[in-house]
Write a protein that holds these residues in place. Structure first.
Motif, PDB file in Angstrom:
ATOM      1  N   HIS A 124       0.796  -1.224   0.000  1.00 41.80           N
ATOM      2  CA  HIS A 124       0.000   0.000   0.000  1.00 41.80           C
ATOM      3  C   HIS A 124       0.828   1.273   0.000  1.00 41.80           C
ATOM      4  N   PRO A 125       1.891   1.395   0.806  1.00 41.41           N
ATOM      5  CA  PRO A 125       2.683   2.642   0.770  1.00 41.41           C
ATOM      6  C   PRO A 125       3.255   2.932  -0.614  1.00 41.41           C
ATOM      7  N   LEU A 126       3.728   1.910  -1.311  1.00 40.92           N
ATOM      8  CA  LEU A 126       4.293   2.112  -2.643  1.00 40.92           C
ATOM      9  C   LEU A 126       3.211   2.482  -3.649  1.00 40.92           C
ATOM     10  N   VAL A 127       2.054   1.853  -3.527  1.00 44.34           N
ATOM     11  CA  VAL A 127       0.957   2.120  -4.449  1.00 44.34           C
ATOM     12  C   VAL A 127       0.388   3.515  -4.240  1.00 44.34           C
ATOM     13  N   ARG A 128       0.296   3.935  -2.996  1.00 48.74           N
ATOM     14  CA  ARG A 128      -0.359   5.213  -2.677  1.00 48.74           C
ATOM     15  C   ARG A 128       0.562   6.409  -2.881  1.00 48.74           C
ATOM     16  N   TRP A 129       1.828   6.278  -2.494  1.00 49.61           N
ATOM     17  CA  TRP A 129       2.699   7.441  -2.501  1.00 49.61           C
ATOM     18  C   TRP A 129       3.948   7.307  -3.373  1.00 49.61           C
ATOM     19  N   GLY A 130       4.164   6.160  -3.980  1.00 50.52           N
ATOM     20  CA  GLY A 130       5.302   5.992  -4.876  1.00 50.52           C
ATOM     21  C   GLY A 130       5.068   6.665  -6.215  1.00 50.52           C
ATOM     22  N   ARG A 131       6.128   6.791  -6.987  1.00 57.92           N
ATOM     23  CA  ARG A 131       5.980   7.330  -8.336  1.00 57.92           C
ATOM     24  C   ARG A 131       5.141   6.377  -9.181  1.00 57.92           C
ATOM     25  N   GLU A 132       4.720   6.883 -10.349  1.00 54.48           N
ATOM     26  CA  GLU A 132       3.774   6.106 -11.157  1.00 54.48           C
ATOM     27  C   GLU A 132       4.337   4.741 -11.536  1.00 54.48           C
ATOM     28  N   GLY A 133       5.594   4.694 -11.964  1.00 57.90           N
ATOM     29  CA  GLY A 133       6.200   3.419 -12.336  1.00 57.90           C
ATOM     30  C   GLY A 133       6.296   2.471 -11.159  1.00 57.90           C
ATOM     31  N   VAL A 134       6.682   3.013 -10.003  1.00 52.99           N
ATOM     32  CA  VAL A 134       6.774   2.199  -8.794  1.00 52.99           C
ATOM     33  C   VAL A 134       5.400   1.700  -8.387  1.00 52.99           C
ATOM     34  N   ALA A 136       2.839   1.144 -10.332  1.00 52.77           N
ATOM     35  CA  ALA A 136       2.395   0.111 -11.262  1.00 52.77           C
ATOM     36  C   ALA A 136       3.029  -1.234 -10.925  1.00 52.77           C
ATOM     37  N   ILE A 137       4.333  -1.225 -10.646  1.00 55.00           N
ATOM     38  CA  ILE A 137       5.025  -2.469 -10.290  1.00 55.00           C
ATOM     39  C   ILE A 137       4.477  -3.024  -8.976  1.00 55.00           C
ATOM     40  N   ALA A 138       4.269  -2.131  -8.004  1.00 53.82           N
ATOM     41  CA  ALA A 138       3.731  -2.571  -6.716  1.00 53.82           C
ATOM     42  C   ALA A 138       2.315  -3.106  -6.868  1.00 53.82           C
ATOM     43  N   GLY A 139       1.515  -2.480  -7.742  1.00 52.13           N
ATOM     44  CA  GLY A 139       0.162  -2.964  -7.983  1.00 52.13           C
ATOM     45  C   GLY A 139       0.166  -4.348  -8.610  1.00 52.13           C
ATOM     46  N   PHE A 140       1.055  -4.543  -9.577  1.00 50.59           N
ATOM     47  CA  PHE A 140       1.171  -5.874 -10.188  1.00 50.59           C
ATOM     48  C   PHE A 140       1.595  -6.904  -9.148  1.00 50.59           C
ATOM     49  N   ALA A 141       2.606  -6.561  -8.353  1.00 49.57           N
ATOM     50  CA  ALA A 141       3.085  -7.490  -7.329  1.00 49.57           C
ATOM     51  C   ALA A 141       1.992  -7.798  -6.319  1.00 49.57           C
ATOM     52  N   CYS A 142       1.210  -6.784  -5.959  1.00 50.27           N
ATOM     53  CA  CYS A 142       0.139  -6.984  -4.987  1.00 50.27           C
ATOM     54  C   CYS A 142      -0.893  -7.982  -5.506  1.00 50.27           C
ATOM     55  N   GLY A 143      -1.357  -7.792  -6.734  1.00 49.64           N
ATOM     56  CA  GLY A 143      -2.343  -8.701  -7.297  1.00 49.64           C
ATOM     57  C   GLY A 143      -1.814 -10.112  -7.444  1.00 49.64           C
TER      58      GLY A 143
END
Length: 216
Positions: A124-134, A136-143
């Motif tokens: 969640h921290p990476l998805v909410r406050w990370g840069r767009e590329g980060v 996206a990667i965090a969202g993929f990893a989360c799913g």
């Protein structure tokens, strides 16, 4: 990812696993309700409905069947409220379509809600406050990780249920690898969309207990 009633209801070990799942699910649902911001109940209902609809579409694969779960996305948006949201969706599926069954309701809730909450804490921290590329990667990893964690838990439960289910456990685990990839892509796309359109939806709908106390 639903585990049926049959494999676990015929042995002492299986019945013990069902009991432990019921206890963990009850604790998770209670904790999720306790920490949930009730002004965002409609949001929880919407994600519960999305989970309900996605997991109804089953694809036969290698002696078992797989389906989208969206547990990673549910966890990112709902946090601990994923437990009551997923519990309600699974209960309705059991009542209307017989998926899983009522004796495995608690265990199936844990199989999907626990990875969702774990991935919320991890990504969640990476998805909410990370840069767009980060993000996206965090969202993929989360799913993807949410699906893989659930599949690993399911495979472990089947192996514990008896030697005769070990081949099925391996099949279930392998069958969910492509599902994890699809879930990762869906979650990453949803994350990027929400960050642009409704970033506040990525703030999990619960308030810290100290904030609740001070408001009261």
């Amino acid at each position: 990812m639903h585990i049926p009633e049959g494999p676990l209801s015929v042995s002492t070990t299986g019945i013990s696993i069902l009991g432990a799942g019921a206890v963990l699910a009850a604790a998770g649902v209670a904790w999720g309700l306790r920490k949930m911001d009730y002004e965002r109940v409609p949001q929880v209902a919407l994600l519960s409905s999305a989970f309900f609809a996605a997991s109804l579409i089953h694809v036969p694969l290698g002696g078992t069947s797989v389906h989208l779960v969206l547990s990673g996305l549910v966890g990112l948006i709902l946090g601990w409220a994923a437990f009551p949201a997923i519990f309600i969706a699974i209960a309705l599926q059991a009542a209307f379509f017989g998926f899983g069954g009522f004796t495995t309701l608690g265990l199936n809730t844990v199989l999907m809600a626990l990875p969702a909450v774990a991935c919320y804490g991890l990504f969640h921290p990476l998805v909410r406050w990370g840069r767009e590329g980060v993000a996206a990667i965090a969202g993929f990893a989360c799913g993807a990780v949410a699906i893989l964690l659930g599949a690993i838990l399911l495979a472990g439960i089947l192996m514990a249920a008896g030697y005769e289910f070990r081949s099925l456990a391996v099949t279930v685990l392998l069958a969910h690898v492509p599902v994890a990839v699809v879930e990762g892509l869906v979650t990453a796309s949803a994350v990027l969309f929400l960050r642009k359109v409704r970033p506040e939806l990525l703030d999990a709908p619960y308030l810290p207990l100290e904030v609740r106390t001070s408001d009261a």
